[in-house]
Design a protein around this motif. Structure first.
Motif, short mmCIF file in Angstrom:
data_model
loop_
_atom_site.label_atom_id
_atom_site.label_comp_id
_atom_site.label_asym_id
_atom_site.label_seq_id
_atom_site.Cartn_x
_atom_site.Cartn_y
_atom_site.Cartn_z
N GLY A 199 49.17 102.02 -59.99
CA GLY A 199 49.69 103.20 -60.67
C GLY A 199 48.81 104.43 -60.48
N ILE A 200 47.51 104.23 -60.43
CA ILE A 200 46.59 105.36 -60.24
C ILE A 200 46.87 106.04 -58.91
CG2 ILE A 200 44.16 105.98 -59.88
CD1 ILE A 200 43.44 103.77 -61.87
N ARG A 201 47.16 105.26 -57.88
CA ARG A 201 47.46 105.83 -56.58
C ARG A 201 48.75 106.66 -56.64
NH1 ARG A 201 46.60 104.80 -51.12
NH2 ARG A 201 47.68 106.49 -50.01
N LEU A 263 45.22 113.02 -65.50
CA LEU A 263 45.32 112.04 -66.57
C LEU A 263 46.04 110.79 -66.08
CD1 LEU A 263 46.17 114.03 -69.82
CD2 LEU A 263 44.04 112.85 -69.26
N CYS A 264 45.46 109.67 -66.37
CA CYS A 264 46.06 108.37 -66.05
C CYS A 264 46.42 107.70 -67.37
CB CYS A 264 45.08 107.51 -65.25
SG CYS A 264 45.55 105.79 -65.12
N ASP A 265 47.71 107.60 -67.66
CA ASP A 265 48.16 107.01 -68.92
C ASP A 265 48.18 105.49 -68.82
OD1 ASP A 265 48.54 109.48 -70.09
OD2 ASP A 265 50.60 109.65 -69.37
N ILE A 266 47.80 104.83 -69.91
CA ILE A 266 47.77 103.37 -69.97
C ILE A 266 48.91 102.90 -70.88
CG2 ILE A 266 46.44 101.34 -70.64
CD1 ILE A 266 45.35 102.91 -68.21
N TYR A 267 49.69 101.93 -70.39
CA TYR A 267 50.85 101.44 -71.13
C TYR A 267 50.74 99.92 -71.37
CZ TYR A 267 52.98 105.91 -69.83
OH TYR A 267 53.24 107.24 -69.65
N LEU A 268 51.21 99.51 -72.53
CA LEU A 268 51.38 98.10 -72.85
C LEU A 268 52.85 97.77 -72.65
CD1 LEU A 268 50.61 95.35 -74.24
CD2 LEU A 268 51.11 96.48 -76.41
N ILE A 269 53.14 96.71 -71.87
CA ILE A 269 54.54 96.32 -71.65
C ILE A 269 54.74 94.85 -72.03
CG2 ILE A 269 54.91 98.05 -69.84
CD1 ILE A 269 54.71 95.79 -67.77
N TYR A 270 55.94 94.56 -72.50
CA TYR A 270 56.26 93.18 -72.87
C TYR A 270 57.77 93.02 -72.97
CZ TYR A 270 56.52 95.43 -77.49
OH TYR A 270 56.82 96.27 -78.53
N SER A 271 58.22 91.79 -72.75
CA SER A 271 59.63 91.48 -72.91
C SER A 271 59.97 91.49 -74.40
CB SER A 271 59.93 90.10 -72.30
OG SER A 271 61.27 89.73 -72.55
N LYS A 272 61.11 92.02 -74.76
CA LYS A 272 61.46 92.17 -76.17
C LYS A 272 61.50 90.83 -76.90
CE LYS A 272 63.98 96.46 -75.33
NZ LYS A 272 65.28 97.17 -75.34
N ASP A 273 61.90 89.77 -76.20
CA ASP A 273 62.02 88.48 -76.89
C ASP A 273 60.67 87.80 -77.10
OD1 ASP A 273 61.40 87.61 -74.34
OD2 ASP A 273 63.37 86.73 -73.94
#
Length: 296
Positions: A199-201, A263-273
């Protein structure tokens, strides 16, 4: 085709030798060879080229190996979840993380969390952003950390924090007047950047696409890039968090880049279930509330 044949195939590729793989798998060479032949028969094509130098993947073998990794991971996760259900003692949270979070930010958060949750253990694997997203989509891991925006109907994406991107260089090799650099000056210095799966790239490419920037080399990890800079092979654009120790020690220098979105934003991702697992939900809530302040 069965899971053991995929495991045997993967181990043969890793060991680059049927004899070494058979020892690792506690099989005879003839039994392993028979497994591989049956796998090729089931797939309908040759997967390995055998020679005195070892084994080499065919094009079809490369495709199978990529899928085999995911299938085996799912199988191992299934066994782990069943074992956890049977014993109901230690709960494991599987995390896939991009380089910047997994190596430089997350360890402190995990340490702090475990001081109050001794029944939780973490399995953290570092991958590029593309593979982290694929891993969450394929349910290989419970949660993921990525360094670029991601939108999906099935996957939740929550912004945790932002990191400053800076120009990083070896002060013994380059002298930067006034500790300032702009995109024009940047084009004069060879850059060693993360590969395009990170993502940084993506952020860097978006910011410098109109500039005549010379990319000397692409590497998969921040640590390898830092080693290249120290060795005098070029400079880079990296999150300040990943180089602050070297900057404080005087090994590297880091300065802002004028005219670039840094700025490099950091995200947390997960499946809803995944929220059905209460211990995973609790850790997600902890990160959303305290992640920024507990990151290293």
């Amino acid at each position: 085709m069965n899971i053991q044949s995929l495991i045997s195939f993967r181990e043969t590729v890793r060991q680059n030798s049927i004899s070494k793989a058979s020892n690792k798998l506690h099989l005879t060479q003839s039994a392993l060879s028979q497994q591989l032949q049956n796998l090729e028969k089931n797939i309908g094509c040759s997967l390995l080229i055998r020679s005195n130098k070892g084994v080499e993947l065919t094009k079809e073998g490369e495709i199978l190996l990529e899928y085999a990794e995911s299938i085996i991971s799912l199988y191992e996760n299934m066994l782990s979840d069943i074992n956890e259900s049977l014993h109901n003692k230690i709960s494991e949270i599987k995390i896939l993380s991009c380089n910047i979070v997994g190596e430089y930010l997350l360890p402190c958060s995990v340490y702090i969390y475990k001081t109050k949750h001794s029944n939780i253990k973490f399995d953290i694997k570092i991958e590029n952003t593309k593979k982290v997203i694929e891993g969450i989509q394929n349910k290989i891991a419970d949660i993921g950390f990525i360094d670029k925006p991601f939108v999906s109907d099935e996957i939740e994406s929550k912004k945790i924090c932002a990191n400053d991107l800076v120009f990083v260089y070896n002060p013994k090799k380059y002298k930067i007047p006034d500790n300032k650099i702009n995109l024009s000056r940047l084009s004069e210095i060879p850059l060693v950047l993360l590969s395009k799966d990170n993502g940084i790239r993506y952020i860097i490419d978006t910011s410098i696409k109109e500039e005549n920037i010379k990319i000397e080399m692409e590497l998969n990890t921040i640590e390898s890039i830092k080693a290249s800079i120290v060795a005098g092979m070029g400079s880079s654009i990296l999150p300040y968090t990943s180089v602050k120790s070297e900057v404080h020690a005087g090994i590297l220098s880091a300065i802002p880049i004028e005219g670039m979105s840094c700025l490099c934003d950091i995200y947390l991702i997960y499946s809803k279930d995944i929220l059905n697992k209460s211990y995973v939900k609790e850790f997600i809530e902890f990160i959303l509330k305290h992640g920024k302040e507990t990151f290293c």
